[in-house]
Scaffold this motif. Structure first.
Motif, PDB file in Angstrom:
ATOM      1  N   SER A 253       0.309  -7.555  -6.986  1.00  0.00           N
ATOM      2  CA  SER A 253       0.883  -7.066  -5.444  1.00  0.00           C
ATOM      3  C   SER A 253       0.230  -7.951  -4.534  1.00  0.00           C
ATOM      4  O   SER A 253      -0.754  -8.759  -4.688  1.00  0.00           O
ATOM      5  CB  SER A 253       0.734  -5.665  -5.296  1.00  0.00           C
TER       6      SER A 253
ATOM      7  N   TYR B  55       4.067   4.969 -17.182  1.00  0.00           N
ATOM      8  CA  TYR B  55       4.147   4.691 -15.818  1.00  0.00           C
ATOM      9  C   TYR B  55       5.487   4.700 -15.506  1.00  0.00           C
ATOM     10  O   TYR B  55       6.270   5.169 -14.659  1.00  0.00           O
ATOM     11  CB  TYR B  55       3.497   3.348 -15.468  1.00  0.00           C
TER      12      TYR B  55
ATOM     13  N   ASP C 192       2.366   0.671  -8.210  1.00  0.00           N
ATOM     14  CA  ASP C 192       3.317   0.937  -7.372  1.00  0.00           C
ATOM     15  C   ASP C 192       3.742  -0.062  -6.309  1.00  0.00           C
ATOM     16  O   ASP C 192       4.884   0.062  -5.710  1.00  0.00           O
ATOM     17  CB  ASP C 192       2.566   2.012  -6.263  1.00  0.00           C
ATOM     18  N   ARG C 193       3.063  -1.331  -5.928  1.00  0.00           N
ATOM     19  CA  ARG C 193       3.351  -2.225  -5.035  1.00  0.00           C
ATOM     20  C   ARG C 193       3.588  -3.524  -5.838  1.00  0.00           C
ATOM     21  O   ARG C 193       3.641  -4.669  -5.249  1.00  0.00           O
ATOM     22  CB  ARG C 193       2.376  -2.485  -4.132  1.00  0.00           C
TER      23      ARG C 193
ATOM     24  N   GLU D 255      -2.109   2.641 -11.382  1.00  0.00           N
ATOM     25  CA  GLU D 255      -1.038   3.153 -10.398  1.00  0.00           C
ATOM     26  C   GLU D 255      -0.974   2.449  -9.055  1.00  0.00           C
ATOM     27  O   GLU D 255       0.193   2.137  -8.674  1.00  0.00           O
ATOM     28  CB  GLU D 255      -0.955   4.656 -10.438  1.00  0.00           C
ATOM     29  N   LYS D 256      -2.093   2.038  -8.481  1.00  0.00           N
ATOM     30  CA  LYS D 256      -2.064   1.585  -7.144  1.00  0.00           C
ATOM     31  C   LYS D 256      -1.494   0.061  -7.310  1.00  0.00           C
ATOM     32  O   LYS D 256      -0.722  -0.249  -6.360  1.00  0.00           O
ATOM     33  CB  LYS D 256      -3.464   1.391  -6.675  1.00  0.00           C
TER      34      LYS D 256
ATOM     35  N   LYS E  77       6.584   7.909 -13.053  1.00  0.00           N
ATOM     36  CA  LYS E  77       6.596   7.384 -11.844  1.00  0.00           C
ATOM     37  C   LYS E  77       7.650   6.635 -11.376  1.00  0.00           C
ATOM     38  O   LYS E  77       8.065   6.689  -9.977  1.00  0.00           O
ATOM     39  CB  LYS E  77       5.344   6.473 -11.695  1.00  0.00           C
ATOM     40  N   LYS E  78       8.738   6.451 -12.123  1.00  0.00           N
ATOM     41  CA  LYS E  78       9.977   5.807 -11.725  1.00  0.00           C
ATOM     42  C   LYS E  78      11.203   6.673 -12.483  1.00  0.00           C
ATOM     43  O   LYS E  78      11.977   6.123 -13.192  1.00  0.00           O
ATOM     44  CB  LYS E  78      10.218   4.330 -12.285  1.00  0.00           C
TER      45      LYS E  78
ATOM     46  N   SER F 145      -5.310   6.117 -12.182  1.00  0.00           N
ATOM     47  CA  SER F 145      -5.244   6.126 -10.942  1.00  0.00           C
ATOM     48  C   SER F 145      -5.534   4.380 -10.218  1.00  0.00           C
ATOM     49  O   SER F 145      -4.587   4.124  -9.420  1.00  0.00           O
ATOM     50  CB  SER F 145      -6.143   6.796 -10.118  1.00  0.00           C
TER      51      SER F 145
END
Length: 547
Positions: free
Chosen positions: A455, A511, A413-414, A409-410, A515-516, A406
Motif C-alpha cells: 500500500s 483474511y 486493508d489498504r 491486516e494493516k 475481513k471482506k 494485526s
C-alpha cells in the motif's frame, strides 16, 4: 638486505634445530654416524611439519666433511651452497610442475654420472604424489637399481596416491603434527630473537590456529606483526585469522544453553556482520565444546562456563551435529543457512536431555502454576461473546509463529495492485542493492523472499521460514535496513511486515473470508466471488483460481 619471511629466516639448519619429529631426526642422525644410509627415503605428513627442511639437512649431513655426530657444520662451502640452493649435486624437483615421463627420464640419464663435488648426489622430489603413472614407472626402474652415489628423498602430503611398488623400495618416515607446546616455545623463541613484545594468550591462540603446522604458525605470526606494529596481541591475532575469542564463544553458547534462540540468532548475525566465516565458526564451536569437556574433567570449569551442568553425552552429540554441518557446508553454496539450522539442532539436543530426565528429579511446580493460570483464562474466555472470541483467536493464532496478524491486516486493508506491481518490478534491484552494500546477514534473510502485498505506507514480504520472518518483524536494525533499501528503490518510505511462506496461504484465505464479507446491498447475481476479490487485492498474476 630485504625483509625475509619468518618461516624462511628461522628455517632449521640442523637436526637439533628441528621442532618436533624426534623419531625422524634421531633415526637419520644415527644412520649417518653408523654409515647405514639407504638409497631412498619417503617423507610423508601434514604441510609445514619439516619434510623438505629435514631433507636438506640430511643432504648436508651426508656430504659434509666436518659433520659431528650426524650434524652438518653449516660453515663449509658445500653446506652453504646446499643451504642457498646453488649446489649442483643436490637437486630439488617440484613434482607438481615436473610430473611427466620426460622429466623422470632426464633424472635417469643424469643419475648415473658421479657427483662433481659432494660424496652423494641427492635428489629431493617434493609433492611426489603428483607424478603421472608413466613417471612413477620410470622412477621405479631407477629405485630398483640405483648407483651407489645416489640418494632419493621423496616428500608428500598424500602417500596413499603413491604406488605400493615405490613405497616398498623406500624407508618411510611418517611426520606428525607438531605438539602445541612445541609450537608455542618456538614462537616465543622467534619473538625474542626479533625483539618483539607479545601477549602469551596471543602466542597460544596462533599456535592453536596453526593446527600442528610450524610454517602456518610463523606465517600467521608474520601477518600479526605487520598488522599490530611490532606488538603481538590477542585482539590482533583474532582479527587476522577471522576467529572468535573464547569469551564471546562462551557467551554465544550460554544463549543456546538457555534456549534463547532469538538472541542466539542475533549474536550469530552479529558475527557475520563483523566478517566472520561461517565455516570457521563451526570449527571454533567444535574446539570450544571439546575444551569444555576437558575443563569439566580437570575441574577447571565453573558455573560461568557454558554447558557446565550438561552431561558429557549431550556434548558428544553436539559435536556430532557440528561435524555433520561441516560436511554439508563443504558442498553448500549458502553456508550461512546451515549454521542457522545448527543453532536449532543444538537446542533440540538440550530438549532431548530435559525429556530424558527422571520424573522424580523434575520440578513440576511451575507447570502446575501454568495449568491453574490457563484454567482461569479458560473460564474468562467462556464468558466472552462468540464474535469477540473468534476475533481474539484470529489475532492470537500467530503467537510464536514469526508473524503478527494485526500487522498483516494493516497492510491488506489498504493494499492495491499499483503498489504491489511497482514493488515486484523493483524487488530484484532491492536484493542487488543489499548485495552491493555487502549487508551479508540481511541478504541471507531476504534470500528467496517475494513481496505479496503493498500500500502507500506498508509492504508485506513473504519470507523463506518462520525464523527469518520473526527477525524482520522484531529486529529493528534489520527492519530499518530493509525499509531504507526499499524506499531508495521505489521512491517512498514504507513499513515492512514479514510473513513466513508456510503460513501465507492460510493467512490470506482467513483474511478474505473474515475481513471482506459479501455486500448485502448488491443483488445475488452481482455479488463478487472470493477469487475476484483476491485478484483485486493481490493481482491476477498471484491468485490461482481452482474449482
Amino acid at each position: 638486505m630485504e625483509y625475509q619471511a619468518l618461516y624462511r629466516a628461522f628455517r632449521p639448519q640442523t637436526f637439533g634445530d628441528v621442532v618436533g619429529q624426534k623419531h625422524v631426526t634421531k633415526t637419520l642422525r644415527n644412520a649417518i654416524v653408523r654409515n647405514k644410509e639407504s638409497h631412498a627415503y619417503l617423507f610423508n605428513g601434514p604441510r609445514g611439519t619439516g619434510k623438505t627442511s629435514i631433507a636438506k639437512i640430511f643432504a648436508k649431513a651426508l656430504n659434509c666433511q666436518f659433520q659431528e655426530n650426524g650434524e652438518p657444520c653449516n660453515e663449509c662451502d658445500l653446506c652453504q651452497s646446499i643451504t642457498d640452493g646453488s649446489a649442483n649435486d643436490v637437486i630439488e624437483i617440484d613434482a607438481a610442475s615436473n610430473n611427466g615421463v620426460d622429466e623422470i627420464r632426464n633424472i635417469r640419464e643424469k643419475v648415473k654420472y658421479a657427483p662433481s663435488v659432494a660424496a652423494y648426489k641427492v635428489y629431493i622430489i617434493d609433492e611426489v604424489h603428483m607424478l603421472t603413472t608413466g613417471a612413477f614407472n620410470a622412477l621405479l626402474k631407477t629405485l630398483e637399481e640405483p648407483p651407489g652415489h645416489a640418494v632419493f628423498i621423496l616428500a608428500t602430503t598424500e602417500p596413499h596416491k603413491i604406488p605400493a611398488t615405490i613405497i616398498s623400495r623406500c624407508q618411510r618416515f611418517d611426520f606428525k603434527a607438531i605438539e602445541l607446546n612445541e609450537i608455542i616455545d618456538r614462537l616465543q623463541y622467534v619473538a625474542s630473537k626479533e625483539n618483539l613484545e607479545y601477549e602469551t594468550e596471543a602466542v597460544e591462540y596462533i599456535a592453536r590456529t596453526s593446527e600442528g603446522g610450524m610454517r602456518d604458525a610463523l606465517s600467521i605470526m608474520d601477518q600479526v606483526i605487520a598488522y599490530s606494529n611490532e606488538k603481538i596481541t590477542l585482539d590482533d591475532a583474532v582479527m587476522i585469522t577471522g576467529g572468535i575469542k573464547s569469551v564471546e564463544l562462551n557467551e554465544w553458547l550460554k544463549l543456546i544453553e538457555e534456549k534463547n534462540s532469538k538472541e542466539a540468532f542475533l549474536k550469530y548475525h552479529q558475527f557475520i556482520d563483523e566478517g566472520k566465516d561461517p565455516t570457521r565458526l563451526v570449527h571454533e564451536l567444535v574446539y570450544y565444546i571439546r575444551d569444555i569437556i576437558l575443563m569439566k574433567h580437570s575441574n577447571e570449569a565453573d558455573e560461568s562456563t557454558a554447558f557446565f551442568n550438561a552431561d558429557d553425552k549431550v556434548l558428544y552429540e553436539m559435536i556430532d551435529v557440528l561435524n555433520d554441518a561441516m560436511v554439508m557446508m563443504r558442498f553448500s553454496v549458502n553456508t550461512s543457512v546451515h549454521l542457522e539450522v545448527v543453532i536449532v539442532k543444538l537446542i533440540e539436543v538440550l530438549n532431548k536431555q530435559r525429556e530424558a530426565l527422571p520424573a522424580s528429579n523434575v520440578d513440576l511446580s511451575h507447570i502446575e502454576n501454568q495449568i491453574k493460570s490457563l484454567e482461569q483464562k479458560l473460564q474468562n474466555i467462556e464468558s466472552v461473546p462468540a464474535a469477540q472470541k473468534t476475533e481474539k483467536q484470529t489475532r492470537t493464532v500467530s503467537k510464536g509463529k514469526g508473524y503478527s496478524i494485526s500487522q498483516i491486516e494493516k497492510v491488506l486493508d489498504r493494499a492495491n495492485k499499483e503498489d504491489i506491481a511497482k514493488l515486484k518490478e523493483g524487488w530484484p534491484k532491492v536484493y542487488q542493492h543489499v548485495s552491493d552494500k555487502n549487508l551479508q546477514s540481511l541478504r541471507s534473510l531476504i534470500k528467496d523472499s517475494v513481496p505479496v502485498a503493498a500500500s502507500d505506507t506498508h509492504v508485506l514480504i513473504k519470507l523463506d521460514n518462520d525464523i527469518h520472518s520473526e527477525l524482520i518483524n522484531t529486529n529493528e536494525d534489520k527492519k530499518r535496513e530493509l525499509e531504507s533499501v526499499i524506499s531508495t528503490i521505489i521512491g517512498k518510505s514504507v513499513d515492512v511486515v514479514g510473513v513466513p511462506e508456510s503460513s501465507w496461504q492460510q493467512v490470506r484465505a482467513d483474511y478474505i473470508k473474515e475481513k471482506k464479507p459479501q455486500p448485502k446491498s448488491q443483488p445475488e447475481n452481482d455479488e463478487k466471488k472470493p477469487s475476484d476479490l483476491a485478484k483485486e487485492m493481490f493481482g491476477a498474476d498471484i491468485v490461482e483460481t481452482r474449482e
